[in-house]
Design an enzyme around this catalytic site. Structure first.
Site: not given
Length: 500
Positions: A280, A355
């Protein structure tokens, strides 16, 4: 394989959620003499409580009209009186009482013993009203302390008295007990998510689950890296590969006598999310990634409260906890993982890691054959772009169950908005020649494709997914929320379990 431990913290933390749990919350038929701040409800029309010592004209001269959320503080010989706006009496409900109670708590934040007659405003069921008012005061009073020093940090609240008389006494007592338990749970979720990542890793949160299990009436099982390898939980092992901190999966079971329904919950517990090698940027969103375990925090906090609120539903929960870090051993783009249910996943973005761990948890939940599964996760930035910072995304495979989640959302005032889990149009975006699916679906509809991915691991069990990436945190004090982690989803899940 075994566990290896990274660098640990020094210094001691102050637990602000314990301060909420330790507030002495009681009921009374009249305002106790030792209360130093008392809140009275005032509507735009009708009688003004005589205790305020001001008529409607005097209130109006001070800019107070009785609108929802308005407060007017009136110094008195014995402390502070607070006029609390509740709006039109025929529109008062539990949610508006909760917000009014929060406004009162903020107006009286310098006082240790608060009392209020708010739960008798309007025509709300006594238990629901007392629960909402208790929640509103306690949640608005929560202040994260952590490693801050000084005498002026943290909440001043030590005692809260809910004043109600007549035939409402029994209901008020029940509501106060429930509200205290619910507010304590939501504050616990906030505390976990606010904690610096060096002070709360996967091992730490597992230890907290074990510590609270007995008092909360829970059975707890903790699985380490070796266990996860043996179980074929490729998502958990894959995401953890880059971290020096070992992973933990925690299974919590609440099994009340005579339960007829079984609900499963799965929480994303990425204790710190750097993005892995898909790292990020150094922006404000990255700075909040200690909160990427807010889903697991909400589930753990929910489980801690079920016994206290008398939930009659069997609930089994999984906390999927690990860091997501870049290193020489981290996941690479193009790696293929085999998940617990045997499906293979090509990883094309290591920052789509939530996920992957949820896939293992959902697979395990299916094996328990519950009546429904709900997961909660700070999953996608896309949901923040679609719904903003205040509303969670809701998607699911079974509309009846989705409607139950929506009903709980409305009951406790944690807003959600249903998005379409559109497999027919978008499942193909997960296709890859190298595995059963890939972990990203392209630049568009990111919340939907992530939910489609997750639904591949829920079999035929009715399933709902809550994406709380937007409301996981609050940028400034607002209503029942204090700046920082919101604990969003905890109260929703408690209501869902109790009414499932």
């Amino acid at each position: 394989m075994g566990d290896s431990l990274g660098l640990r913290h020094t210094g001691s933390m102050t637990d602000a959620s314990a301060a909420v749990r330790n507030v002495n919350v009681s009921t009374a038929k009249s305002v106790p003499s030792d209360a130093t701040a008392v809140g009275y409800p005032v509507a735009p029309k009708g009688a003004v409580p005589r205790q305020l010592g001001m008529n409607r004209s005097a209130l109006a001269d001070n800019g107070f009209e009785g609108k929802p959320g308005q407060t007017l503080t009136i110094p008195s010989r014995d402390g502070l009186l607070v006029a609390v706006g509740v709006g039109d009496t025929d529109e008062i409900d539990a949610n508006s009482l909760r917000r009014a109670a929060a406004a009162f708590a903020r107006a009286a934040s310098k006082h240790a013993h608060l009392a209020t007659t708010l739960s008798d405003a309007g025509d709300v069921d006594a238990a629901a009203a007392a629960s909402a008012v208790t929640e509103g005061v306690l949640l608005a009073s929560y202040r994260y302390v952590g490693l801050k020093t000084g005498d002026d940090v943290g909440s001043k609240l030590t005692d809260l008295t809910i004043v109600s008389g007549g035939k409402r006494t029994a209901g008020t007592q029940k509501g106060v007990a429930d509200g205290h338990a619910i507010a304590s749970a939501a504050s616990f979720a906030r505390e976990l998510a606010n904690t610096p990542p060096t002070y709360l890793n996967a091992v730490d949160i597992a230890d907290k689950a074990v510590a609270l299990a007995d008092d909360a009436g829970l059975e707890v099982e903790v699985f380490n890296k070796d266990d996860l390898l043996a179980m074929g939980c490729g998502g958990m092992i894959g995401v953890n590969r880059g971290s020096t901190e070992p992973p933990r999966m925690v299974k919590l079971s609440y099994s009340p006598k005579g339960a007829e329904k079984h609900l499963a919950m799965v929480g994303k517990g990425i204790m710190y999310d750097s993005g892995g090698i898909s790292i990020k940027g150094g922006d404000a969103f990255h700075q909040a990634m200690k909160m990427d375990m807010s889903g697991a925090a909400a589930v753990l906090a929910t489980m801690s409260a079920l016994k206290a609120v008398g939930c009659t539903t069997k609930v089994t929960a999984w906390l999927m906890c690990t860091d997501n870090m870049p290193s020489g051993s981290a996941l690479k783009l193009g790696d293929v993982l085999t998940m617990r249910n045997g499906k293979t996943v090509e990883v094309l973005n290591t920052d789509a890691e939530g996920r992957l761990v949820l896939a293992d948890g959902l697979s395990l939940a299916v094996e328990e054959e519950p009546d429904a599964i709900v997961d909660i996760a700070t999953l996608t930035g896309s949901v923040l772009g679609a719904l903003g910072p205040d509303i969670a995304g809701l998607l699911g495979t079974d509309q009846d169950f989705v409607d139950q989640v929506k009903a709980s959302s409305e009951t406790i005032d944690e807003p959600v908005w249903q998005l379409p889990l559109e497999k027919k149009r978008y499942r193909k975006l997960l296709d890859t020649p190298y595995a059963d699916m890939k972990n990203i679906g392209g630049p568009y509809a990111g919340t939907i494709t992530a939910s489609i991915f997750l639904s591949e691991f829920t079999g035929e069990v009715p399933y709902a997914h809550l994406d709380i990436a937007g409301p996981m945190k609050i940028d400034s004090d607002n209503g029942i929320y204090s700046k920082g982690a919101s604990g969003f989803g905890t109260r929703l899940l408690i209501d869902l379990a109790c009414n499932f």
